[in-house]
Motif scaffolding. Structure first.
Motif, PDB file in Angstrom:
ATOM      1  N   ASP A  73     107.014  -0.859-133.089  1.00 59.10           N
ATOM      2  CA  ASP A  73     106.612  -0.967-131.685  1.00 59.10           C
ATOM      3  C   ASP A  73     107.742  -1.422-130.770  1.00 59.10           C
ATOM      4  O   ASP A  73     107.496  -1.858-129.650  1.00 59.10           O
TER       5      ASP A  73
ATOM      6  N   THR B 221     103.224  -1.222-126.293  1.00 58.99           N
ATOM      7  CA  THR B 221     103.663   0.042-126.872  1.00 58.99           C
ATOM      8  C   THR B 221     104.479   0.809-125.846  1.00 58.99           C
ATOM      9  O   THR B 221     103.976   1.119-124.774  1.00 58.99           O
TER      10      THR B 221
ATOM     11  N   GLU C  83      96.387   2.700-132.547  1.00 65.61           N
ATOM     12  CA  GLU C  83      97.224   1.600-132.084  1.00 65.61           C
ATOM     13  C   GLU C  83      96.553   0.268-132.400  1.00 65.61           C
ATOM     14  O   GLU C  83      95.342   0.115-132.300  1.00 65.61           O
TER      15      GLU C  83
ATOM     16  N   LYS D 163      99.169  -7.876-132.287  1.00 64.81           N
ATOM     17  CA  LYS D 163     100.571  -7.550-132.542  1.00 64.81           C
ATOM     18  C   LYS D 163     101.477  -8.678-132.094  1.00 64.81           C
ATOM     19  O   LYS D 163     102.415  -9.056-132.800  1.00 64.81           O
TER      20      LYS D 163
END
Length: 544
Positions: A231, A294, A510, A516
């Motif tokens: 990413d 992203t 995603e 993340k």
């Protein structure tokens, strides 16, 4: 000066003719090399050829050649170095070159007695996967101190530093006696820390890639580095430098005078910051907490006036995200080939995480039970009852937690699938447990994934207009998608014309942006724990 419309028309005609000649020219050049990357000869008699490149991966080659037509049969099957011989092979298309090494060569005979040579090869990117990252690259293997090589900073810089230090270790021969090849050219007899593999350096001050943390202790480079590059838009690439046909890969840093494998880290995210320095990477890391992180964005195709709305957008903390300049649109002359837009239904309405109580809960219960039993023993005249408690109530209270998506429950109705237990979770009532719950809800949600293949030269050309790892976009129906070119495959055989097939995206969903970002923070916390352990401290970050 008067406008010469005839000259202008002539220039346009010549440009169009050159474009048509480029499209019609499907010439492919396959060459064999010796172990010192000296050219041996060309292969023009293959019956089928397929090469592939994978983003942040090696890719491979498959080629079939009629045995009776193969000119350099002895170079492969009667090589003086036998089965241990390294045989490089390159494939040139019109605007692209594939560089790799033969890994398998087979002589196949069919029922009619016709022999075919099948060759398999792997891309030179495999050098990255076969480099070990030592704990202390410049120390002898018998005395590895410090115990970990810990780095923190921009992702490109970290990746390059891990590779550079360990390649210098391998090539500079600090603790070993150099063993030069007796049959090598003169230039190979002289030691060189940049040969046979070199890395293009990175200007750390101007490295705007997101910040990451890494800790190496005899990890393979691909397993250590690639998770850090997820990413970020950063791609590791490898290729041959051939002095007779290639430009210098890093003239501002060094000059190469011999065939060399070059490794390069490139930021293809299209994200820039206000300062143009490494501080922008730190800002991009912070943006992962407030945005999806992203580096793929979608333009407003209906915009006619504002440049920014067509070609870029602004991030929440001042970064600028450029849109892909290559877009494939549906239509009669579209370059879009096979495509897949998949609708995935939710797997569960709520998830359960945990398994262990927080340490303070078990400790408090233990203290309370032992004191209660001790007091009871004194009351009834049986001292020592506190020894009866041996953790029977450990991991009973606050050990599990359930996370439910109310909107998903309403939308899926009474017959929707109900529960999912996250098996790799540990403690529910910590920040890590909360993030595990969010990850579980995200993993079990419904989502749309996309995967598409496009043809070369329709209208964009591989190696000229874009390359592996670049962002391109496509519009299918009323949906617009943008993603990285994740795989490129070139095929040429005697039945069909040579062609490239590109895969945009990988068909996966995603991950949740907050999860993340938490994973990045957890990696940094793990680095701090490792550093503290190495210096003799006990740093227990319970929330992680």
């Amino acid at each position: 000066m008067a406008w010469d419309h005839n000259a202008a028309a002539r220039r346009l005609d010549l440009a169009e003719r050159a474009d048509q000649q480029y499209m019609a020219d499907q010439t492919v050049l396959v060459r064999y090399w010796d172990k010192f990357l000296q050219e041996v000869g060309e292969e023009h008699n293959y019956s089928s050829l397929e090469i592939s490149r994978i983003k942040n991966g090696a890719g491979g080659l498959k080629m079939s050649i009629p045995r009776k037509d193969m000119v350099y049969y002895d170079h492969i099957f009667s090589n003086p170095d036998g089965a241990d011989a390294t045989i490089p092979i390159t494939v040139n298309t019109k605007a692209y070159r594939w560089d790799g090494y033969i890994t398998k060569a087979s002589i196949v005979r069919d029922e009619n007695g016709t022999e075919t040579v099948d060759i398999e090869a792997i891309h030179c990117w495999q050098h990255i996967a076969t480099t070990a990252c030592w704990a202390s690259p410049f120390a002898p293997i018998l005395a590895q101190w410090p115990r970990h090589m810990i780095l923190f900073g921009p992702a490109r810089t970290i990746a390059v530093l891990y590779l550079v230090t360990n390649l210098i270790r391998l090539q500079a021969s600090f603790w070993t006696i150099p063993d030069r090849w007796l049959d090598a050219p003169d230039w190979a007899q002289v030691g060189n820390a940049l040969w046979p593999i070199c890395v293009v350096p990175v200007d750390t001050f101007r490295d705007t890639s997101p910040w990451r943390a890494g800790s190496a202790r005899f990890d393979m480079a691909d397993q250590l580095i690639l998770p850090m590059l997820e990413d970020t838009g950063v791609q590791l690439d490898a290729f041959f430098y051939l002095p007779e046909e290639d430009e210098q890969p890093a003239p501002e840093w060094y000059y190469l005078d011999r065939p060399t494998v070059v490794i390069k880290a490139v930021d293809k995210s299209g994200v820039t910051g206000p300062s143009g320095t490494l501080l922008d990477g730190f800002v991009r890391m912070l943006e992962e907490w407030v945005d999806d992180g992203t580096p793929v964005r979608y333009p407003d195709f209906n915009s006619q006036t504002e440049y920014e709305s067509v070609y870029s957008s602004s991030g929440p903390l001042g970064t600028v995200r450029t849109f892909p300049h290559v877009w494939y649109l549906e239509g009669e002359y579209s370059g879009i080939g096979s495509s897949e837009i998949a609708l995935h239904k939710p797997l569960a309405q709520r998830v359960i995480v945990g398994g262990k109580s927080p340490g303070w809960v078990n400790a408090a219960i233990e203290i309370a039970m032992k004191n209660l039993l001790a007091w009871l023993g004194l009351l009834i005249g049986l001292p020592g009852l506190d020894s009866l408690y041996q953790g029977q109530l450990d991991d009973v209270f606050l050990a599990w937690a359930a996370f439910e998506d109310g909107g998903r429950t309403d939308r899926s109705g009474p017959f929707g699938f109900r529960e999912h237990v996250v098996t790799n979770s540990s403690k529910a009532f910590t920040l890590d447990g909360v993030m595990t719950g969010r990850r579980g809800l995200h993993t079990t949600r419904g989502y749309v994934s996309q995967k598409v293949s496009v043809g070369d030269g329709a209208p964009y050309r591989v190696g000229q207009d874009f390359d592996l790892g670049d962002q391109i976009g496509f519009v299918i129906g009323d949906q617009a998608f943008a993603d990285y070119v994740s795989e490129m495959t070139f095929r040429d055989d005697r039945k069909t014309a040579a062609r490239w097939e590109l895969t945009v995206g990988d068909g996966s969903d995603e991950e949740d942006s907050l999860v993340k970002a938490w994973d990045r923070m957890s990696a940094m916390a793990q680095m701090l724990r490792t550093l503290a352990t190495d210096v003799g401290a006990d740093l227990d970050l319970l929330i992680f």
